[in-house]
Design an enzyme around this catalytic site. Structure first.
Site, PDB file in Angstrom:
ATOM      1  CB  ILE A  13      -0.944   0.004   1.208  1.00 38.38           C
ATOM      2  CG1 ILE A  13      -1.838  -1.232   1.160  1.00 38.38           C
ATOM      3  CG2 ILE A  13      -1.787   1.282   1.234  1.00 38.38           C
ATOM      4  CD1 ILE A  13      -2.663  -1.457   2.398  1.00 38.38           C
ATOM      5  CG  HIS A  14       2.649   2.339  -3.069  1.00 41.46           C
ATOM      6  ND1 HIS A  14       2.499   2.957  -4.283  1.00 41.46           N
ATOM      7  CD2 HIS A  14       2.645   1.001  -3.314  1.00 41.46           C
ATOM      8  CE1 HIS A  14       2.423   2.035  -5.240  1.00 41.46           C
ATOM      9  NE2 HIS A  14       2.501   0.842  -4.663  1.00 41.46           N
ATOM     10  N   GLY A  15       1.089   5.444  -2.335  1.00 41.57           N
ATOM     11  CA  GLY A  15       0.334   6.503  -3.004  1.00 41.57           C
ATOM     12  C   GLY A  15      -0.421   6.070  -4.243  1.00 41.57           C
TER      13      GLY A  15
END
Length: 168
Positions: A13-15
């Site tokens: 999970i990231h931008g």
């Protein structure tokens, strides 16, 4: 169960996930499937901090995630399933789960890996797992964001398998 996307992304999970995928494809829940993450409290806390309040994060080991999916636990949710590597997907398939298409969002370069595409670096174990997926008729496509053009990665993977002497 409307599985909206199954994605391999070693950052999980990231931008790109939060800003690009969740908003564009209307995700209610993210299911992170990883034996390692499911037993690492710190990593679970960090991942939960990256998810907006409007999206529920579920982190399961491979066995429990396979059980939940086969028992339609998420059938009323718009679900994104995240894996950090293709080997974990093969293990889920060994548990009887079926997938039609997998988005390879990010497998980044590291020591011992070869870069095949801008967002796809692999080692022999990755290629062996991808070949198993291809043999099962699963589409492997790459793109960072949903609006990006889809690239069929199967020929790139088959070529690398041939280079490594893996029967593909």
């Amino acid at each position: 169960m409307p599985i909206k996307v199954i994605r391999i992304d070693d950052r999980l999970i990231h931008g790109q996930i939060v800003q690009g995928w969740l908003k564009t494809i209307q995700i209610d829940k993210i299911l992170v499937v990883s034996d390692e993450v499911a037993k690492d409290e710190m990593q679970m806390v960090l991942l939960s901090m990256a998810v907006p309040n409007t999206t529920k994060l579920i982190i399961k080991n491979i066995k429990d995630a396979s059980f939940d999916i086969s028992n339609n636990v998420y059938e009323k949710d718009n679900l994104m399933i995240l894996f950090s590597n293709p080997q974990d997907i093969v293990k889920m398939l060994d548990n009887g789960i079926k997938f039609n298409s997998i988005n390879i969002g990010g497998m980044h370069f590291a020591h011992g890996k070869k870069q095949l595409l801008p967002n796809l670096s692999v080692d022999k174990n990755d290629i062996e797992a991808f070949i198993k997926l291809i043999k099962l008729g699963i589409e492997l496509e790459t793109r960072a964001l949903p609006q990006d053009e889809r690239h069929n990665a199967m020929n790139d993977i088959k070529q690398e398998a041939q280079n490594l002497g893996i029967n593909g």
